[in-house]
Each structure stands twice: as structure tokens, then as C-alpha cells.
Design a protein around this motif. Structure first.
Motif, PDB file in Angstrom:
ATOM      1  N   SER A  17       1.069  -1.424   0.224  1.00 49.95           N
ATOM      2  CA  SER A  17      -0.042   0.137  -0.135  1.00 49.95           C
ATOM      3  C   SER A  17       1.119   1.727   0.055  1.00 49.95           C
ATOM      4  O   SER A  17       0.732   2.473  -0.214  1.00 49.95           O
ATOM      5  N   ARG A  18       1.873   1.394   0.833  1.00 53.43           N
ATOM      6  CA  ARG A  18       3.197   2.235   1.205  1.00 53.43           C
ATOM      7  C   ARG A  18       3.287   2.872   0.067  1.00 53.43           C
ATOM      8  O   ARG A  18       3.475   3.854  -0.925  1.00 53.43           O
ATOM      9  N   GLN A  19       3.694   1.224  -0.811  1.00 54.51           N
ATOM     10  CA  GLN A  19       4.671   1.806  -2.118  1.00 54.51           C
ATOM     11  C   GLN A  19       3.950   2.041  -3.294  1.00 54.51           C
ATOM     12  O   GLN A  19       4.228   2.815  -4.227  1.00 54.51           O
ATOM     13  N   LEU A  20       2.978   1.483  -3.279  1.00 51.41           N
ATOM     14  CA  LEU A  20       1.363   1.476  -4.458  1.00 51.41           C
ATOM     15  C   LEU A  20       1.400   3.589  -4.270  1.00 51.41           C
ATOM     16  O   LEU A  20       0.993   4.019  -5.517  1.00 51.41           O
ATOM     17  N   VAL A  21       1.640   4.352  -2.993  1.00 51.17           N
ATOM     18  CA  VAL A  21       0.957   5.873  -3.120  1.00 51.17           C
ATOM     19  C   VAL A  21       2.491   6.225  -3.827  1.00 51.17           C
ATOM     20  O   VAL A  21       1.908   7.289  -4.468  1.00 51.17           O
ATOM     21  N   ALA A  23       3.856   5.589  -6.171  1.00 51.04           N
ATOM     22  CA  ALA A  23       4.678   5.331  -7.510  1.00 51.04           C
ATOM     23  C   ALA A  23       3.198   5.553  -8.210  1.00 51.04           C
ATOM     24  O   ALA A  23       3.113   5.615  -8.994  1.00 51.04           O
ATOM     25  N   GLY A  24       1.794   6.716  -6.993  1.00 49.27           N
ATOM     26  CA  GLY A  24       1.255   7.538  -7.527  1.00 49.27           C
ATOM     27  C   GLY A  24      -0.098   7.498  -7.690  1.00 49.27           C
ATOM     28  O   GLY A  24      -0.869   7.705  -8.787  1.00 49.27           O
ATOM     29  N   HIS A  25      -0.470   5.900  -7.463  1.00 50.64           N
ATOM     30  CA  HIS A  25      -2.203   5.248  -7.304  1.00 50.64           C
ATOM     31  C   HIS A  25      -2.592   5.785  -6.672  1.00 50.64           C
ATOM     32  O   HIS A  25      -1.883   5.952  -5.581  1.00 50.64           O
ATOM     33  N   ASP A  26      -4.014   5.925  -6.896  1.00 49.02           N
ATOM     34  CA  ASP A  26      -4.614   6.051  -5.784  1.00 49.02           C
ATOM     35  C   ASP A  26      -5.365   4.186  -5.179  1.00 49.02           C
ATOM     36  O   ASP A  26      -5.544   3.676  -6.031  1.00 49.02           O
ATOM     37  N   VAL A  27      -4.572   4.666  -3.765  1.00 51.91           N
ATOM     38  CA  VAL A  27      -5.094   3.542  -3.382  1.00 51.91           C
ATOM     39  C   VAL A  27      -6.123   3.630  -2.292  1.00 51.91           C
ATOM     40  O   VAL A  27      -6.367   4.001  -1.791  1.00 51.91           O
ATOM     41  N   THR A  28      -6.991   2.010  -2.283  1.00 56.84           N
ATOM     42  CA  THR A  28      -7.750   1.854  -0.901  1.00 56.84           C
ATOM     43  C   THR A  28      -7.550   0.530  -0.350  1.00 56.84           C
ATOM     44  O   THR A  28      -7.323  -0.315  -1.657  1.00 56.84           O
ATOM     45  N   CYS A  29      -7.445   0.624  -0.113  1.00 60.05           N
ATOM     46  CA  CYS A  29      -7.906  -1.014   1.731  1.00 60.05           C
ATOM     47  C   CYS A  29      -9.530  -1.516   1.543  1.00 60.05           C
ATOM     48  O   CYS A  29      -9.620  -1.186   1.901  1.00 60.05           O
ATOM     49  N   PHE A  30      -9.668  -2.459   1.208  1.00 59.79           N
ATOM     50  CA  PHE A  30     -10.700  -3.840   1.605  1.00 59.79           C
ATOM     51  C   PHE A  30     -10.517  -4.302   3.021  1.00 59.79           C
ATOM     52  O   PHE A  30      -9.552  -5.198   2.746  1.00 59.79           O
ATOM     53  N   THR A  31     -10.594  -3.740   4.210  1.00 59.82           N
ATOM     54  CA  THR A  31     -10.094  -4.192   5.160  1.00 59.82           C
ATOM     55  C   THR A  31     -12.242  -4.307   6.664  1.00 59.82           C
ATOM     56  O   THR A  31     -12.051  -4.463   6.224  1.00 59.82           O
ATOM     57  N   ARG A  32     -11.422  -5.973   7.134  1.00 56.44           N
ATOM     58  CA  ARG A  32     -12.434  -5.832   7.992  1.00 56.44           C
ATOM     59  C   ARG A  32     -12.085  -4.564   9.061  1.00 56.44           C
ATOM     60  O   ARG A  32     -12.684  -4.444   9.963  1.00 56.44           O
ATOM     61  N   ALA A  42      -3.117   9.527   2.270  1.00 56.19           N
ATOM     62  CA  ALA A  42      -3.661   9.501   1.208  1.00 56.19           C
ATOM     63  C   ALA A  42      -4.435   8.001   0.987  1.00 56.19           C
ATOM     64  O   ALA A  42      -5.261   7.612  -0.303  1.00 56.19           O
ATOM     65  N   VAL A  43      -4.042   7.187   1.469  1.00 58.55           N
ATOM     66  CA  VAL A  43      -4.731   5.266   1.365  1.00 58.55           C
ATOM     67  C   VAL A  43      -6.492   5.753   1.774  1.00 58.55           C
ATOM     68  O   VAL A  43      -6.474   6.260   2.974  1.00 58.55           O
ATOM     69  N   SER A  44      -7.300   5.789   1.019  1.00 60.07           N
ATOM     70  CA  SER A  44      -8.498   5.061   1.703  1.00 60.07           C
ATOM     71  C   SER A  44      -9.471   3.696   1.990  1.00 60.07           C
ATOM     72  O   SER A  44      -7.790   3.167   1.955  1.00 60.07           O
ATOM     73  N   PHE A  45     -10.021   3.462   2.927  1.00 59.44           N
ATOM     74  CA  PHE A  45     -10.147   1.885   3.327  1.00 59.44           C
ATOM     75  C   PHE A  45     -12.399   2.651   3.006  1.00 59.44           C
ATOM     76  O   PHE A  45     -12.634   3.150   2.752  1.00 59.44           O
ATOM     77  N   VAL A  46     -12.421   0.987   2.173  1.00 63.28           N
ATOM     78  CA  VAL A  46     -13.265   0.991   2.973  1.00 63.28           C
ATOM     79  C   VAL A  46     -13.620  -0.799   3.860  1.00 63.28           C
ATOM     80  O   VAL A  46     -12.459  -1.897   3.376  1.00 63.28           O
ATOM     81  N   HIS A  47     -14.303  -0.781   4.736  1.00 68.38           N
ATOM     82  CA  HIS A  47     -13.921  -1.461   5.515  1.00 68.38           C
ATOM     83  C   HIS A  47     -15.915  -3.146   5.599  1.00 68.38           C
ATOM     84  O   HIS A  47     -17.023  -2.554   4.622  1.00 68.38           O
ATOM     85  N   GLY A  48     -14.944  -4.043   5.319  1.00 66.58           N
ATOM     86  CA  GLY A  48     -16.038  -5.208   5.444  1.00 66.58           C
ATOM     87  C   GLY A  48     -14.940  -6.545   5.685  1.00 66.58           C
ATOM     88  O   GLY A  48     -14.150  -6.479   5.482  1.00 66.58           O
ATOM     89  N   ASP A  49     -15.926  -7.442   5.102  1.00 62.67           N
ATOM     90  CA  ASP A  49     -15.795  -9.041   5.408  1.00 62.67           C
ATOM     91  C   ASP A  49     -15.268  -9.662   4.715  1.00 62.67           C
ATOM     92  O   ASP A  49     -15.963  -9.820   3.507  1.00 62.67           O
TER      93      ASP A  49
END
Length: 336
Positions: A17-21, A23-32, A42-49
């Protein structure tokens, strides 16, 4: 690219995730949302299982990803659901494992087309089945699939492996010069790779047409024996020369089966993986030496007060029993 990372806060995926940012990518993590991680703002989050298909669909719709990096797919059913949910995106990058290969290996070094059956473990068999599903989706035109196969990945936030698993008491034993249990004669080969180097390969795969439909090893290029492994850890920690106590793998597996699953499935086998394909297509580099990586890993363990006392497990009991048994064996042949 708009990248959705399924996971994103684990040992490897935090670095991804750090290296994606970077490198200039728009990053969202899907986590619980249950694991803290030091990630860029700059990292966004969407929460879920992960196993909630509706939650994955909501993440897809919220992000509209060009690429998905899947760090937490462990079962064929999860892969099947992902193929259906993300059909139509540009690329799907799957974190697999070298455990897909049969052991013992027929030849070393291992290339990506080595035999995968019979599986070395249920974990490896499931990962292989997931690979097959994603690559079949690639062939069917659902998306471009890329498969990366790390080996023993370590780094800040994780432990330092040893014959009897992941217990951090091992670090305290090394520091204090206490005897260390080593399987076999300590000459089987192992190759840890720091998570930052592994993560760089994932990032290099994103949007990389050469990687579409391909599988890659992203593993150590500092393959060492287990004896060298423990001595390197001692050097990294400015500890005494380690007292290595060699015990046959089968004896350890019989004596402490609850502590030797990793030994039975992984550590006992000598393996060397060919990274040339990843070097060619992903500019893969091995940049963090094991000694430096251990130093950094233990510094984090210290900072988080996660190192257990050297006598937290029954290693001394094991060592004493083995030494007594071998002394009796020698004595029976008139040896001392």
C-alpha cells in the motif's frame, strides 16, 4: 491506476500500500478494520469481511478499480467469488505462495512451471486452486491475471522465524547466548526476503502488460543454511556465537507436534527459487540483506515490547532430553 487492495494492512500488504501511493496510484484498502497499520494519509479504506460478497461488491462500486491486488485469498471459493465480482476490471494481482509446489522438489533452482502435485500442505493446495481459477479467468477474458509467489517474507511488524515457529522468545535466547534448537544438521537451505523487496514486485506488476497472464517468484537471493541463518541473526543483534543444538526433524515432529507444523511443511526442505522471470519483467531486486532486515525487524519488536522471555517455551527441556539421549547413545558404544 485506481487500485483496490484486498487486505492492505498485513506484513506484506502494508508495504504494498505504501509503495503504491509512492508510485502515484490511487489506493483503497478493503479490510475488516481490526488491524492498525502506518499508512499514508492518501490511502482510503472500505471496511467489510472478505467472505461477505455484498461487502466486496460495495467496495468495487465505491472504488471502480482498474486493478485489484488480493492479499488475503486462501480458498477456491473466495477466488470464485472474486472472479464473478471483479469481472471486467483491467487486472487482478493475486498473492500466492511457493507452497504451491510439491516437496521435496525434483530439481533446484525451481522455476514457475515446477510440479504442484501432490501438494505439500492443505494451504498450498488451496493456493494452487486459487491460482488456477484466476488464470482461467484470464484465459476467459474476465481480466488480466498476475500471480506472485513469495517465499519466506519477514520484516517490521512480524517475527523472526526459527525451527520451532514464530515465538519471539527466540530473539531473547539468541541475545542471551542460550542454546538454540536446529532441525537436522542445520544444512538445509532457507531464504528470507524482506517485505519491502517483495512489495516492490507487486507494485511493478500493476498495469504492466508483460505481467498479464504470468506467474512469478519473488523470493530471496541470499539463500543460506539454517546454521548460517542463526549466526546471521546473532550477528545482527551483536549477540554471542549461537550454541546450535541439532535434533533430527522426525524426532522434533514426534516430540512436539504442536510446535512443528511449519517445520514439517516448510523448513525441513532445501529449496532455491529462480527469480529471473521477476527480474526480467518486474525489475525485481533483492536490496535488504538478511542481517539488516533482522536488525530492523527486532528493533520494531523491541519498540512494541513484543519479545517474550527466553524461557517462555520448553526449549531447555527439549535440549536437555536430547543431550541426555545422545550421551547415552554414545556411551553404549564406548564413546563419551
Amino acid at each position: 491506476m485506481d487500485v483496490l487492495v484486498i487486505g492492505g494492512t498485513g506484513l506484506i500488504s502494508t508495504a504494498v500500500s505504501r509503495q503504491l501511493v509512492a508510485a502515484g496510484h490511487d489506493v483503497t484498502c478493503f479490510t475488516r478494520g481490526e488491524t492498525d497499520a502506518e499508512l499514508p494519509d492518501a490511502v482510503s479504506f472500505v471496511h467489510g469481511d472478505r467472505d461477505d460478497d455484498a461487502a466486496l461488491e460495495r467496495a468495487r462500486d465505491a472504488v471502480g478499480p482498474d486493478c485489484v491486488i488480493d492479499m488475503v485469498c486462501f480458498a477456491p471459493a473466495q477466488a470464485e467469488a472474486a472472479v464473478e465480482i471483479f469481472a471486467g476490471i483491467e487486472q487482478y494481482v493475486f498473492c500466492s505462495t511457493v507452497d504451491v509446489y510439491h516437496r521435496p522438489l525434483a530439481t533446484n533452482p525451481v522455476t514457475e512451471d515446477a510440479a504442484r502435485e501432490p501438494a505439500v500442505s492443505e494451504y498450498g493446495a488451496n493456493k494452487a486452486a486459487c491460482e488456477d481459477r484466476f488464470l482461467a479467468a484470464h484465459d476467459d477474458g474476465a481480466f488480466a491475471a498476475t500471480v506472485l509467489r513469495p517465499w519466506s517474507t519477514y520484516g517490521e511488524g512480524g517475527p523472526v522465524l526459527h525451527t520451532l515457529g514464530v515465538g519471539t522468545y527466540y530473539v531473547d535466547r539468541i541475545r542471551k547466548g542460550k542454546p538454540i534448537v536446529v532441525h537436522g544438521d542445520g544444512q538445509s537451505l532457507w531464504g528470507p526476503c524482506h517485505r519491502d523487496d517483495v512489495a516492490a514486485a507487486f507494485v511493478a506488476a500493476v498495469g504492466n502488460g508483460a505481467a498479464y497472464g504470468e506467474c512469478y517468484h519473488v523470493t530471496s537471493e541470499e539463500v543460506i543454511t539454517w546454521n548460517q541463518y542463526h549466526r546471521t541473526v546473532a550477528d545482527a543483534l551483536d549477540a554471542p556465537e549461537p550454541d546450535l543444538v541439532h535434533v533430527p526433524t522426525t524426532v522434533l515432529a514426534d516430540a512436539v507436534p504442536d510446535r512443528t507444523a511449519m517445520l514439517r511443511d516448510h523448513f525441513q526442505f532445501s529449496t532455491v527459487f529462480d527469480n529471473s522471470k521477476a527480474r526480467r519483467d518486474l525489475d525485481f531486486e533483492y536490496t535488504v540483506s538478511f542481517e539488516d532486515g533482522v536488525r530492523r525487524t527486532v528493533e520494531r519488536l523491541d519498540a512494541e515490547d513484543r519479545i517474550e522471555p527466553w524461557d517462555s517455551e520448553n526449549d531447555d527441556e527439549l535440549i536437555a532430553a536430547w543431550r541426555d539421549a545422545t550421551a547415552d547413545f554414545r556411551a553404549s558404544f564406548g564413546r563419551s
